[in-house]
Design a protein around this motif. Structure first.
Motif, PDB file in Angstrom:
ATOM      1  N   THR A   3       0.837  -1.191   0.000  1.00  0.00           N
ATOM      2  CA  THR A   3       0.000   0.000   0.000  1.00  0.00           C
ATOM      3  C   THR A   3       0.879   1.250   0.000  1.00  0.00           C
ATOM      4  O   THR A   3       2.015   1.195   0.488  1.00  0.00           O
ATOM      5  CB  THR A   3      -0.944  -0.012   1.225  1.00  0.00           C
ATOM      6  N   PRO A   4       0.394   2.355  -0.546  1.00  0.00           N
ATOM      7  CA  PRO A   4       1.187   3.580  -0.487  1.00  0.00           C
ATOM      8  C   PRO A   4       1.163   4.183   0.918  1.00  0.00           C
ATOM      9  O   PRO A   4       0.214   3.996   1.685  1.00  0.00           O
ATOM     10  CB  PRO A   4       0.492   4.500  -1.490  1.00  0.00           C
ATOM     11  N   GLY A   5       2.222   4.907   1.250  1.00  0.00           N
ATOM     12  CA  GLY A   5       2.330   5.558   2.548  1.00  0.00           C
ATOM     13  C   GLY A   5       3.437   6.590   2.519  1.00  0.00           C
ATOM     14  O   GLY A   5       3.771   7.130   1.461  1.00  0.00           O
ATOM     15  N   THR A   6       4.037   6.830   3.666  1.00  0.00           N
ATOM     16  CA  THR A   6       5.136   7.795   3.786  1.00  0.00           C
ATOM     17  C   THR A   6       6.285   7.415   2.851  1.00  0.00           C
ATOM     18  O   THR A   6       6.667   6.252   2.769  1.00  0.00           O
ATOM     19  CB  THR A   6       5.672   7.811   5.230  1.00  0.00           C
ATOM     20  N   THR A   7       6.842   8.391   2.149  1.00  0.00           N
ATOM     21  CA  THR A   7       8.017   8.149   1.308  1.00  0.00           C
ATOM     22  C   THR A   7       9.244   8.020   2.191  1.00  0.00           C
ATOM     23  O   THR A   7       9.468   8.830   3.083  1.00  0.00           O
ATOM     24  CB  THR A   7       8.198   9.299   0.301  1.00  0.00           C
ATOM     25  N   VAL A   8      10.018   6.967   1.926  1.00  0.00           N
ATOM     26  CA  VAL A   8      11.206   6.661   2.731  1.00  0.00           C
ATOM     27  C   VAL A   8      12.410   6.527   1.807  1.00  0.00           C
ATOM     28  O   VAL A   8      12.324   5.902   0.743  1.00  0.00           O
ATOM     29  CB  VAL A   8      11.003   5.345   3.526  1.00  0.00           C
ATOM     30  N   ASN A   9      13.536   7.115   2.203  1.00  0.00           N
ATOM     31  CA  ASN A   9      14.814   6.899   1.527  1.00  0.00           C
ATOM     32  C   ASN A   9      15.494   5.754   2.252  1.00  0.00           C
ATOM     33  O   ASN A   9      15.804   5.875   3.436  1.00  0.00           O
ATOM     34  CB  ASN A   9      15.691   8.151   1.605  1.00  0.00           C
ATOM     35  N   GLY A  10      15.728   4.659   1.556  1.00  0.00           N
ATOM     36  CA  GLY A  10      16.288   3.480   2.204  1.00  0.00           C
ATOM     37  C   GLY A  10      17.400   2.840   1.415  1.00  0.00           C
ATOM     38  O   GLY A  10      17.899   3.397   0.426  1.00  0.00           O
ATOM     39  N   TYR A  11      17.768   1.671   1.816  1.00  0.00           N
ATOM     40  CA  TYR A  11      18.870   0.915   1.223  1.00  0.00           C
ATOM     41  C   TYR A  11      18.649   0.669  -0.268  1.00  0.00           C
ATOM     42  O   TYR A  11      19.582   0.715  -1.052  1.00  0.00           O
ATOM     43  CB  TYR A  11      19.014  -0.418   1.971  1.00  0.00           C
ATOM     44  N   TYR A  12      17.399   0.400  -0.653  1.00  0.00           N
ATOM     45  CA  TYR A  12      17.095   0.100  -2.055  1.00  0.00           C
ATOM     46  C   TYR A  12      16.478   1.283  -2.794  1.00  0.00           C
ATOM     47  O   TYR A  12      15.763   1.107  -3.780  1.00  0.00           O
ATOM     48  CB  TYR A  12      16.172  -1.124  -2.141  1.00  0.00           C
ATOM     49  N   GLY A  13      16.751   2.493  -2.341  1.00  0.00           N
ATOM     50  CA  GLY A  13      16.262   3.679  -3.025  1.00  0.00           C
ATOM     51  C   GLY A  13      15.163   4.367  -2.250  1.00  0.00           C
ATOM     52  O   GLY A  13      15.020   4.190  -1.042  1.00  0.00           O
ATOM     53  N   THR A  14      14.387   5.161  -2.960  1.00  0.00           N
ATOM     54  CA  THR A  14      13.304   5.931  -2.353  1.00  0.00           C
ATOM     55  C   THR A  14      11.979   5.326  -2.786  1.00  0.00           C
ATOM     56  O   THR A  14      11.775   5.060  -3.975  1.00  0.00           O
ATOM     57  CB  THR A  14      13.390   7.399  -2.800  1.00  0.00           C
ATOM     58  N   SER A  15      11.085   5.105  -1.823  1.00  0.00           N
ATOM     59  CA  SER A  15       9.799   4.483  -2.143  1.00  0.00           C
ATOM     60  C   SER A  15       8.726   4.942  -1.171  1.00  0.00           C
ATOM     61  O   SER A  15       9.003   5.196   0.003  1.00  0.00           O
ATOM     62  CB  SER A  15       9.929   2.953  -2.064  1.00  0.00           C
ATOM     63  N   ASN A  16       7.496   5.026  -1.683  1.00  0.00           N
ATOM     64  CA  ASN A  16       6.349   5.284  -0.821  1.00  0.00           C
ATOM     65  C   ASN A  16       5.513   4.006  -0.650  1.00  0.00           C
ATOM     66  O   ASN A  16       4.419   4.030  -0.117  1.00  0.00           O
ATOM     67  CB  ASN A  16       5.473   6.414  -1.370  1.00  0.00           C
ATOM     68  N   ILE A  17       6.052   2.875  -1.104  1.00  0.00           N
ATOM     69  CA  ILE A  17       5.365   1.592  -0.979  1.00  0.00           C
ATOM     70  C   ILE A  17       5.707   0.973   0.379  1.00  0.00           C
ATOM     71  O   ILE A  17       6.865   0.954   0.787  1.00  0.00           O
ATOM     72  CB  ILE A  17       5.778   0.626  -2.115  1.00  0.00           C
ATOM     73  N   TRP A  18       4.670   0.470   1.053  1.00  0.00           N
ATOM     74  CA  TRP A  18       4.833  -0.226   2.327  1.00  0.00           C
ATOM     75  C   TRP A  18       4.311  -1.647   2.170  1.00  0.00           C
ATOM     76  O   TRP A  18       3.280  -1.869   1.539  1.00  0.00           O
ATOM     77  CB  TRP A  18       4.090   0.514   3.434  1.00  0.00           C
ATOM     78  N   ASP A  19       5.065  -2.591   2.713  1.00  0.00           N
ATOM     79  CA  ASP A  19       4.739  -4.011   2.614  1.00  0.00           C
ATOM     80  C   ASP A  19       4.096  -4.489   3.909  1.00  0.00           C
ATOM     81  O   ASP A  19       4.655  -4.289   4.986  1.00  0.00           O
ATOM     82  CB  ASP A  19       6.014  -4.824   2.373  1.00  0.00           C
ATOM     83  N   ARG A  20       2.914  -5.119   3.793  1.00  0.00           N
ATOM     84  CA  ARG A  20       2.291  -5.694   4.986  1.00  0.00           C
ATOM     85  C   ARG A  20       2.882  -7.080   5.178  1.00  0.00           C
ATOM     86  O   ARG A  20       2.751  -7.943   4.324  1.00  0.00           O
ATOM     87  CB  ARG A  20       0.773  -5.775   4.867  1.00  0.00           C
ATOM     88  N   ILE A  21       3.558  -7.273   6.303  1.00  0.00           N
ATOM     89  CA  ILE A  21       4.247  -8.541   6.573  1.00  0.00           C
ATOM     90  C   ILE A  21       3.504  -9.384   7.613  1.00  0.00           C
ATOM     91  O   ILE A  21       3.939 -10.490   7.937  1.00  0.00           O
ATOM     92  CB  ILE A  21       5.706  -8.311   7.015  1.00  0.00           C
ATOM     93  N   GLY A  22       2.421  -8.864   8.111  1.00  0.00           N
ATOM     94  CA  GLY A  22       1.588  -9.555   9.084  1.00  0.00           C
ATOM     95  C   GLY A  22       0.407  -8.669   9.414  1.00  0.00           C
ATOM     96  O   GLY A  22       0.311  -7.545   8.911  1.00  0.00           O
ATOM     97  N   PRO A  23      -0.504  -9.151  10.273  1.00  0.00           N
ATOM     98  CA  PRO A  23      -1.658  -8.322  10.633  1.00  0.00           C
ATOM     99  C   PRO A  23      -1.210  -7.006  11.274  1.00  0.00           C
ATOM    100  O   PRO A  23      -0.507  -7.018  12.281  1.00  0.00           O
ATOM    101  CB  PRO A  23      -2.426  -9.188  11.639  1.00  0.00           C
ATOM    102  N   ASP A  24      -1.566  -5.892  10.657  1.00  0.00           N
ATOM    103  CA  ASP A  24      -1.202  -4.559  11.145  1.00  0.00           C
ATOM    104  C   ASP A  24       0.300  -4.412  11.371  1.00  0.00           C
ATOM    105  O   ASP A  24       0.742  -3.766  12.321  1.00  0.00           O
ATOM    106  CB  ASP A  24      -1.973  -4.220  12.426  1.00  0.00           C
ATOM    107  N   GLN A  25       1.099  -4.997  10.485  1.00  0.00           N
ATOM    108  CA  GLN A  25       2.562  -4.899  10.556  1.00  0.00           C
ATOM    109  C   GLN A  25       3.092  -4.527   9.174  1.00  0.00           C
ATOM    110  O   GLN A  25       2.900  -5.273   8.213  1.00  0.00           O
ATOM    111  CB  GLN A  25       3.184  -6.226  10.988  1.00  0.00           C
ATOM    112  N   TYR A  26       3.741  -3.373   9.113  1.00  0.00           N
ATOM    113  CA  TYR A  26       4.224  -2.845   7.837  1.00  0.00           C
ATOM    114  C   TYR A  26       5.698  -2.476   7.915  1.00  0.00           C
ATOM    115  O   TYR A  26       6.173  -1.993   8.938  1.00  0.00           O
ATOM    116  CB  TYR A  26       3.437  -1.586   7.457  1.00  0.00           C
TER     117      TYR A  26
END
Length: 103
Positions: free
Chosen positions: A61-84
């Motif tokens: 789902t889209p969310g806050t834009t983050v600059n990270g190890y693999y670049g800049t993204s506003n995509i958030w991954d749900r890895i469990g119930p209410d865990q992103y």
């Protein structure tokens, strides 16, 4: 005549089938990735993943834009119930969506 009582697959069978199809993705090497209660840095910090963790992605789902190890993204991954986690720290092999959108 005997009644035919056919039932659909049990919840356990459905969950087992879904789990068998899950792909686990590596988080950025040498990074302790934050797990949040929603798709953004303003959501509650739930825990921090250990180094070299692999995570499933149930949806994205889209969310806050983050600059990270693999670049800049506003995509958030749900890895469990209410865990992103930010997709900028997960090696999916893509800069875009690789899973269904969260509903």
């Amino acid at each position: 005549m005997a009644e035919n009582n056919l039932e659909g697959p049990s919840d356990v069978a459905v969950e087992s089938a879904a789990a068998a199809k899950l792909v686990y993705y590596s988080v950025a090497p040498g990074c302790r990735v934050n797990v949040r209660s929603g798709p953004g840095t303003s959501f509650q910090l739930l825990r921090t993943l250990p180094y070299d963790q692999k995570v499933p992605i149930f949806c994205q789902t889209p969310g806050t834009t983050v600059n990270g190890y693999y670049g800049t993204s506003n995509i958030w991954d749900r890895i469990g119930p209410d865990q992103y986690v930010s997709d900028a720290y997960v090696h999916t092999g893509s800069d875009g969506y690789i899973a269904a959108r969260c509903t």
